[in-house]
Design a protein around this motif. Structure first.
Motif, PDB file in Angstrom:
ATOM      1  N   ALA A 179       0.830  -1.204   0.000  1.00 34.41           N
ATOM      2  CA  ALA A 179       0.000   0.000   0.000  1.00 34.41           C
ATOM      3  C   ALA A 179       0.866   1.256   0.000  1.00 34.41           C
ATOM      4  O   ALA A 179       0.571   2.241  -0.705  1.00 34.41           O
ATOM      5  N   MET A 180       1.950   1.235   0.778  1.00 33.17           N
ATOM      6  CA  MET A 180       2.867   2.372   0.809  1.00 33.17           C
ATOM      7  C   MET A 180       3.525   2.574  -0.553  1.00 33.17           C
ATOM      8  O   MET A 180       3.637   3.707  -1.049  1.00 33.17           O
ATOM      9  N   ILE A 181       3.961   1.473  -1.172  1.00 31.38           N
ATOM     10  CA  ILE A 181       4.613   1.556  -2.478  1.00 31.38           C
ATOM     11  C   ILE A 181       3.672   2.177  -3.508  1.00 31.38           C
ATOM     12  O   ILE A 181       4.044   3.106  -4.235  1.00 31.38           O
ATOM     13  N   GLU A 182       2.435   1.684  -3.549  1.00 33.24           N
ATOM     14  CA  GLU A 182       1.478   2.209  -4.521  1.00 33.24           C
ATOM     15  C   GLU A 182       1.169   3.677  -4.251  1.00 33.24           C
ATOM     16  O   GLU A 182       1.139   4.499  -5.182  1.00 33.24           O
ATOM     17  N   ALA A 183       0.940   4.014  -2.980  1.00 30.37           N
ATOM     18  CA  ALA A 183       0.592   5.397  -2.648  1.00 30.37           C
ATOM     19  C   ALA A 183       1.723   6.352  -3.015  1.00 30.37           C
ATOM     20  O   ALA A 183       1.482   7.422  -3.593  1.00 30.37           O
ATOM     21  N   TYR A 184       2.951   5.960  -2.701  1.00 28.29           N
ATOM     22  CA  TYR A 184       4.082   6.841  -3.009  1.00 28.29           C
ATOM     23  C   TYR A 184       4.246   7.030  -4.513  1.00 28.29           C
ATOM     24  O   TYR A 184       4.392   8.149  -5.008  1.00 28.29           O
ATOM     25  N   LEU A 185       4.235   5.932  -5.257  1.00 27.15           N
ATOM     26  CA  LEU A 185       4.497   6.018  -6.694  1.00 27.15           C
ATOM     27  C   LEU A 185       3.377   6.769  -7.419  1.00 27.15           C
ATOM     28  O   LEU A 185       3.641   7.521  -8.375  1.00 27.15           O
ATOM     29  N   ARG A 186       2.146   6.586  -6.985  1.00 27.39           N
ATOM     30  CA  ARG A 186       1.050   7.348  -7.594  1.00 27.39           C
ATOM     31  C   ARG A 186       1.215   8.836  -7.286  1.00 27.39           C
ATOM     32  O   ARG A 186       1.055   9.689  -8.164  1.00 27.39           O
ATOM     33  N   ALA A 187       1.529   9.143  -6.026  1.00 27.28           N
ATOM     34  CA  ALA A 187       1.650  10.548  -5.627  1.00 27.28           C
ATOM     35  C   ALA A 187       2.797  11.242  -6.346  1.00 27.28           C
ATOM     36  O   ALA A 187       2.737  12.449  -6.602  1.00 27.28           O
ATOM     37  N   ASN A 188       3.831  10.463  -6.694  1.00 25.70           N
ATOM     38  CA  ASN A 188       5.011  11.079  -7.316  1.00 25.70           C
ATOM     39  C   ASN A 188       5.082  10.829  -8.824  1.00 25.70           C
ATOM     40  O   ASN A 188       6.133  10.954  -9.441  1.00 25.70           O
ATOM     41  N   LYS A 189       3.945  10.428  -9.415  1.00 24.71           N
ATOM     42  CA  LYS A 189       3.831  10.239 -10.859  1.00 24.71           C
ATOM     43  C   LYS A 189       4.861   9.241 -11.398  1.00 24.71           C
ATOM     44  O   LYS A 189       5.520   9.458 -12.402  1.00 24.71           O
ATOM     45  N   MET A 190       4.982   8.124 -10.676  1.00 30.32           N
ATOM     46  CA  MET A 190       5.894   7.058 -11.080  1.00 30.32           C
ATOM     47  C   MET A 190       5.171   5.729 -11.245  1.00 30.32           C
ATOM     48  O   MET A 190       5.806   4.681 -11.330  1.00 30.32           O
ATOM     49  N   PHE A 191       3.838   5.764 -11.282  1.00 30.61           N
ATOM     50  CA  PHE A 191       3.029   4.554 -11.371  1.00 30.61           C
ATOM     51  C   PHE A 191       2.246   4.577 -12.684  1.00 30.61           C
ATOM     52  O   PHE A 191       1.727   5.606 -13.093  1.00 30.61           O
ATOM     53  N   VAL A 192       2.188   3.411 -13.343  1.00 26.99           N
ATOM     54  CA  VAL A 192       1.432   3.291 -14.590  1.00 26.99           C
ATOM     55  C   VAL A 192       0.130   2.542 -14.312  1.00 26.99           C
ATOM     56  O   VAL A 192       0.160   1.438 -13.755  1.00 26.99           O
ATOM     57  N   ASP A 193      -0.978   3.142 -14.685  1.00 28.45           N
ATOM     58  CA  ASP A 193      -2.278   2.486 -14.566  1.00 28.45           C
ATOM     59  C   ASP A 193      -2.842   2.356 -15.972  1.00 28.45           C
ATOM     60  O   ASP A 193      -3.282   3.330 -16.581  1.00 28.45           O
ATOM     61  N   TYR A 194      -2.798   1.135 -16.513  1.00 24.85           N
ATOM     62  CA  TYR A 194      -3.199   0.927 -17.905  1.00 24.85           C
ATOM     63  C   TYR A 194      -4.714   1.040 -18.106  1.00 24.85           C
ATOM     64  O   TYR A 194      -5.190   1.021 -19.235  1.00 24.85           O
ATOM     65  N   SER A 195      -5.458   1.160 -16.999  1.00 27.11           N
ATOM     66  CA  SER A 195      -6.900   1.359 -17.122  1.00 27.11           C
ATOM     67  C   SER A 195      -7.248   2.836 -17.324  1.00 27.11           C
ATOM     68  O   SER A 195      -8.410   3.174 -17.557  1.00 27.11           O
ATOM     69  N   GLU A 196      -6.238   3.698 -17.211  1.00 29.40           N
ATOM     70  CA  GLU A 196      -6.454   5.129 -17.371  1.00 29.40           C
ATOM     71  C   GLU A 196      -5.788   5.618 -18.655  1.00 29.40           C
ATOM     72  O   GLU A 196      -4.856   4.979 -19.167  1.00 29.40           O
ATOM     73  N   PRO A 197      -6.258   6.756 -19.192  1.00 26.44           N
ATOM     74  CA  PRO A 197      -5.591   7.343 -20.365  1.00 26.44           C
ATOM     75  C   PRO A 197      -4.124   7.643 -20.037  1.00 26.44           C
ATOM     76  O   PRO A 197      -3.812   8.124 -18.941  1.00 26.44           O
ATOM     77  N   GLN A 198      -3.222   7.349 -20.981  1.00 28.40           N
ATOM     78  CA  GLN A 198      -1.791   7.496 -20.726  1.00 28.40           C
ATOM     79  C   GLN A 198      -1.279   8.857 -21.193  1.00 28.40           C
ATOM     80  O   GLN A 198      -1.562   9.296 -22.300  1.00 28.40           O
ATOM     81  N   GLN A 199      -0.532   9.533 -20.307  1.00 32.63           N
ATOM     82  CA  GLN A 199       0.153  10.769 -20.669  1.00 32.63           C
ATOM     83  C   GLN A 199       1.262  10.411 -21.653  1.00 32.63           C
ATOM     84  O   GLN A 199       2.032   9.480 -21.433  1.00 32.63           O
TER      85      GLN A 199
END
Length: 997
Positions: free
Chosen positions: A434-454
């Motif tokens: 949970a910490m890993i996911e929260a940090y990477l999402r908050a710092n724009k280092m996580f890829v979510d393929y269910s969302e539109p990609q920058q």
């Protein structure tokens, strides 16, 4: 073109920044950047003192967090803390150094990361808080470099200008700008770890002799050393193979292991994982990899440099990691920031889905060939696209693992939901994930393929539809020589016909059908060209992947049920990457079928992939030698350079574990699996490849039911407890090592003999003889072999003179702690092709003044004793293969002053610099042949005598005694490397700087 370097250093001078003209965005920091940073010393002040900073490094010593700190209890065995010596209290020296740097210039963007149920995980440096649109376009791999620079920015070791260079990556990366990077940790294996610890012990002695504090030589970042390179396949096809091979491993390596155990006690921050635990990269993937660190409430991405080139495997987990030379790793351990050229990033888009029956190994061999053709040396490769989301974490790790084979620094897969699922599977706690996911999402280092990609910007682009991948193998002599399975028979016959080379053996037509008949333990047997004599499921590349390991078990099961059996003279072996593999093979019920086909577990380590194949049966070896048979090895490894796997297997093919079993059953690589039967079943009918090959669905079902989280937890809870043989090793508690002059394993190296506080300065090369003249693709295996010690070699003579029986020679890799043996083993590969010998293959050369044909070591000593410099001439890709520091240390001890090549492998080039050897590149389109150089000339290299007059990448003139003259590029990448050269190498530089503090 030569390749980029990632050296380690503290010295980063003002001239480093002035190499590249400032871009419009570089001339002043953006307004958003200015708002984020606090006041700091002026650049002129900070640059005056930054060159001798150790402040950031010593923060590690002052940190009171546990060795495995993640802010939560993360699989930390109770015994672990007691095994790691705690750092001493902060000394006055450390406090004094710490005051030299300012507070972090980006403290304004330090942000809290809240927990979902209240409270916070910790704080982190927020990239979004910079409000800079350029960051959104950066590749994820570059964002990790950016975060590191921001977090360590003290305007001393790391400046705001460095941060701006990374933010402006799209503009700056083509200009080869230099940046600092501080990895979170260092990873070692025992072949490279022993010489690293030897060097650290020797550096302590040198500090003593210079009147300084030897305790300054201590790892300042976490160091993990996994012993995995020493086990050999001495015993195979036996239920007792694991125990028998481990006993032999300890008999041979007791002294080395005791030395490593001493090191784990004598040095702070060092964990040694005992023999029999697994392969370093699989242990790193399943256990050591943090993904995100939580150190005293500070969150930041995990990153690692390792002394094994396949450290890149961790890139599949979204951790930035790559291989460096041992000497670079030692500097990183001592807190030196790494000086690296900001790399270009190749965007590799994956789409579609792998066809039924196609394995991850087929995919990685296809990717390797594509990237090798594209040219990615010195670059990052970042995988993206909807196809990535359909690839398992284990498959990603397989692709990332082979980054050295396709030439990239990294093959990076950003963290996504697949990564998080793998972390849970391998026993990481829910809170940690949970910490890993929260940090990477908050710092724009996580890829979510269910969302539109920058949309991200890359230096260049490649694309692969996974549906186009087909079954294949690679060989017979290079990893990137991919052969589609359907074309293998035709390709093999071409290899028999072709002249000797990477795809040729020059077997005369009339000899191609030769049959060598012999008796194998009373049983009639025969070998032909292409007969498989070694079939090994081995290597970090594949044994971490459940789908291919269980796929191999399914092939064995189907073969057993149909009545097929591997011929007894094929040396079969299975060496899992960790104990988890054994657990799921037993859980699935497939291990018994592998055993029936001779694939008993032989140990937990690298084995055949690094040349630890063990001996072939004497009858098999004689049949090959006496009949000049081109015998084959098929292995699930990553390297198949000639002479590496086994001296008697001239053809070596890389294949998936299921294909290894299939080729073992066929008994030959000379087969068309689509048209020819593998054998005859118990019902008398022909059995074809398709009859034993499992479907993707079959494999997935077994993986789902057999690979369980509890297996990972139970395996790694006990990993540091060792085994009885390891635990019984008694070692001294002294902080300085007591060198035994009679030891043939551990010897005090001469690197710092007669060293003074004054650097020797640069020295040119005058009237040097060419000791060796090579063509293309000379690997570190050619330069410094890791395998067996040939009975007639200088190293063998040295050991025999000291009373060591031939059966106890062990391997070169196991004796890397002894410089006297390793110097004699330099250029000792029996498959060496040296143009001075006019086509003769072997570890010899011509001593030019006398015309004598001598072993390379003996010729080098004649030159050295006469006070004559030597150089090496080479073609393209010099030093490719494993990251082997002895491939630079050995030539230095032989007296080699320079290597002139068409191009260098990245790590090897930096290793040469680190040992004070000058790497030079011919100009594009030129080489020794085109310039008419025979190697019989004497060479003078016109290097300036003052280090201030040498620039990275400058041209120099090389003159010969017969009047020829040509221009070469000096392959120093950075100002830091010039400083290493000025000091005679990286380690003398570090000692002098530490001694001054």
């Amino acid at each position: 073109m030569y390749i980029t370097n990632y050296a380690s250093a503290a010295l980063r001078t003002t001239s480093r920044s002035s190499r590249i003209p400032p871009s419009s965005s570089y001339s002043s920091l953006t307004s958003s950047l200015s708002r984020a940073v606090s006041s700091s010393p002026s650049p002129s002040v900070s640059n005056q003192c930054r060159s001798f900073s150790f402040s950031s490094a010593y923060r590690y010593l002052r940190c009171s967090a546990p060795r495995w700190s993640h802010g939560v209890d993360w699989k930390s065995p109770a015994s672990l803390a007691s095994q790691i010596r705690t750092a001493a209290p902060v000394s006055l020296f450390e406090r004094k150094i710490a005051t030299m740097a300012s507070e972090n210039a980006f403290k304004g963007i330090l942000t809290s990361l809240p927990k979902q149920g209240g409270g916070e995980f910790g704080k982190f440096y927020s990239l979004p808080a910079l409000n800079d649109p350029r960051i959104d376009k950066l590749p994820f791999s570059i964002r990790i470099l950016l975060e590191s620079a921001i977090r360590n920015c003290d305007n001393f070791q790391v400046t705001k200008e460095d941060v701006e260079k990374i933010i402006d990556w799209e503009t700056t990366s083509p200009k080869q700008v230099e940046i600092p990077f501080k990895p979170a940790r260092v990873l070692l294996q025992d072949f490279t770890g022993v010489p690293a610890v030897v060097d650290l012990a020797c550096m302590r002695d040198a500090m003593n002799k210079l009147g300084s504090d030897s305790n300054k030589i201590n790892p300042l970042v976490p160091v993990d050393l996994v012993i995995d390179h020493s086990v050999q396949v001495d015993v195979a096809r036996s239920e007792n193979a694991v125990q028998a091979n481990m006993e032999l491993e300890f008999q041979r390596n007791k002294e080395r292991f005791a030395f490593l155990k001493w090191g784990s006690n004598a040095f702070t921050n060092m964990l040694v994982v005992p023999p029999g635990s697994g392969i370093v990269h699989q242990v790193n993937l399943e256990y050591l990899g943090r993904v995100v660190f939580n150190r005293d409430g500070m969150l930041y991405p995990d990153s690692v440099v390792g002394t094994d080139s396949h450290t890149t495997m961790i890139d599949g987990l979204g951790v930035a990691g790559w291989g460096v030379g041992g000497i670079e790793a030692e500097a990183a351990m001592l807190g030196q920031p790494m000086s690296m050229v900001l790399p270009g990033v190749v965007g590799f888009k994956l789409s579609g889905k792998l066809p039924n029956g196609v394995t991850a190994t087929d995919l990685v061999l296809t990717v390797t060939q594509m990237l090798r053709k594209h040219g990615v040396v010195g670059k990052f490769v970042e995988f993206y696209g909807e196809g990535v989301g359909k690839i398992s974490l284990a498959d990603r790790a397989t692709i990332a693992n082979m980054s050295p084979e396709y030439g990239a620094t990294m093959g990076f897969f950003p963290v996504d939901h697949v990564t998080l699922q793998y972390l849970k599977l391998t026993g990481r706690s829910d809170e940690t994930v949970a910490m890993i996911e929260a940090y990477l999402r908050a710092n724009k280092m996580f890829v979510d393929y269910s969302e539109p990609q920058q949309e991200r910007v890359y230096s260049s682009y490649l694309q692969l539809d996974l549906a186009e991948v087909e079954p294949c193998i690679s060989g017979p002599k290079r990893p990137h020589d991919r052969v589609p399975l359907k074309e293998m028979k035709a390709d093999w016959h071409s290899c028999l016909d072709n002249k000797v080379g990477f795809k040729g053996f020059a077997v005369p037509k009339e000899a191609q059908e030769k049959v060598a008949k012999f008796s194998f333990h009373g049983q009639p047997a025969e070998l032909k060209h292409g007969s498989v004599v070694i079939a090994a499921i081995t290597s970090c590349t594949n044994t971490s992947n459940p789908s291919v390991m269980l796929g191999a078990g399914l092939v064995a099961k189907k073969a057993c049920e149909l009545g097929l059996q591997v011929k007894p003279w094929v040396k079969t072996s299975l060496a899992p990457g960790s104990g988890v593999v054994t657990k799921y093979l037993l859980q699935s019920g497939l291990q018994k079928y592998l055993n029936e086909q001779g694939f008993h577990i032989v140990g937990y380590g690298c084995t055949t992939c690094i040349g630890n194949s063990g001996d072939l049966d004497e009858s098999v070896a004689s049949a090959i030698s006496e009949n000049d048979i081109v015998a084959a090895a098929v292995l699930s490894g990553n390297r198949n350079f000639e002479g590496r796997v086994h001296a008697l297997t001239r053809a070596n093919y890389l294949a998936s574990p299921p294909l290894v079993v299939a080729y073992a059953l066929a008994g030959s690589v000379d087969i068309d699996f689509e048209k020819e039967p593998i054998g005859v079943g118990k019902d008398g009918k022909d059995v074809y490849f398709r009859d034993i090959w499992p479907s993707t669905e079959e494999i997935a079902e077994v993986v789902q039911s057999s690979v369980l989280p509890a297996m990972f937890k139970s395996t790694y809870e006990s990993i540091t407890k060792g085994n009885p043989m390891w635990n019984q090793l008694s070692v001294p508690e002294s902080l300085l090592y007591s060198w035994d002059p009679n030891s043939t394993y551990i010897h005090e190296p001469p690197y710092f003999k007669d060293m003074t506080m004054d650097p020797p300065g640069p020295s040119g090369v005058k009237d040097a003889y060419c000791i060796l003249n090579f063509g293309d693709s000379i690997t570190t295996d050619h330069i410094s072999p890791a395998g067996s010690i040939h009975k007639d070699s200088p190293a063998a003579k040295f050991l025999l003179e000291r009373g060591v029986d031939r059966k106890d020679f062990n391997s070169y890799g196991s004796r890397r702690g002894n410089d006297e043996i390793m110097a004699r083993g330099t250029f000792a590969n029996i498959r060496l092709v040296n143009k001075l010998l006019n086509g003769e293959v072997g570890a010899k050369t011509i001593h030019i003044p006398s015309g004598e044909k001598l072993y390379v070591f003996d010729a080098a000593m004649k030159y050295k004793n006469a006070g004559q410099d030597t150089i090496v001439l080479a073609g393209a890709e010099y030093g490719s293969g494993s990251s082997r520091d002895w491939a630079a240390k050995g030539p230095m001890l032989l007296g080699v002053k320079a290597v002139i090549a068409k191009s260098f492998e990245r790590i090897h080039r930096s290793n040469l610099v680190g040992m004070g050897i000058v790497p030079l590149c011919f100009k594009s389109g030129e080489d020794a042949d085109s310039l008419g150089l025979t190697g019989h000339e004497r060479f003078t290299i016109d290097l300036p005598s003052k280090i201030s007059e040498i620039r990275p990448g400058q041209d120099v003139t090389v003159r010969t005694d017969n009047g020829k003259s040509f221009t070469c590029t000096v392959c120093f990448d950075t100002e830091v490397e010039l400083e290493y050269f000025n000091h005679g190498g990286i380690l003398p530089y570090v000692i002098r700087q530490l001694s001054k503090q």
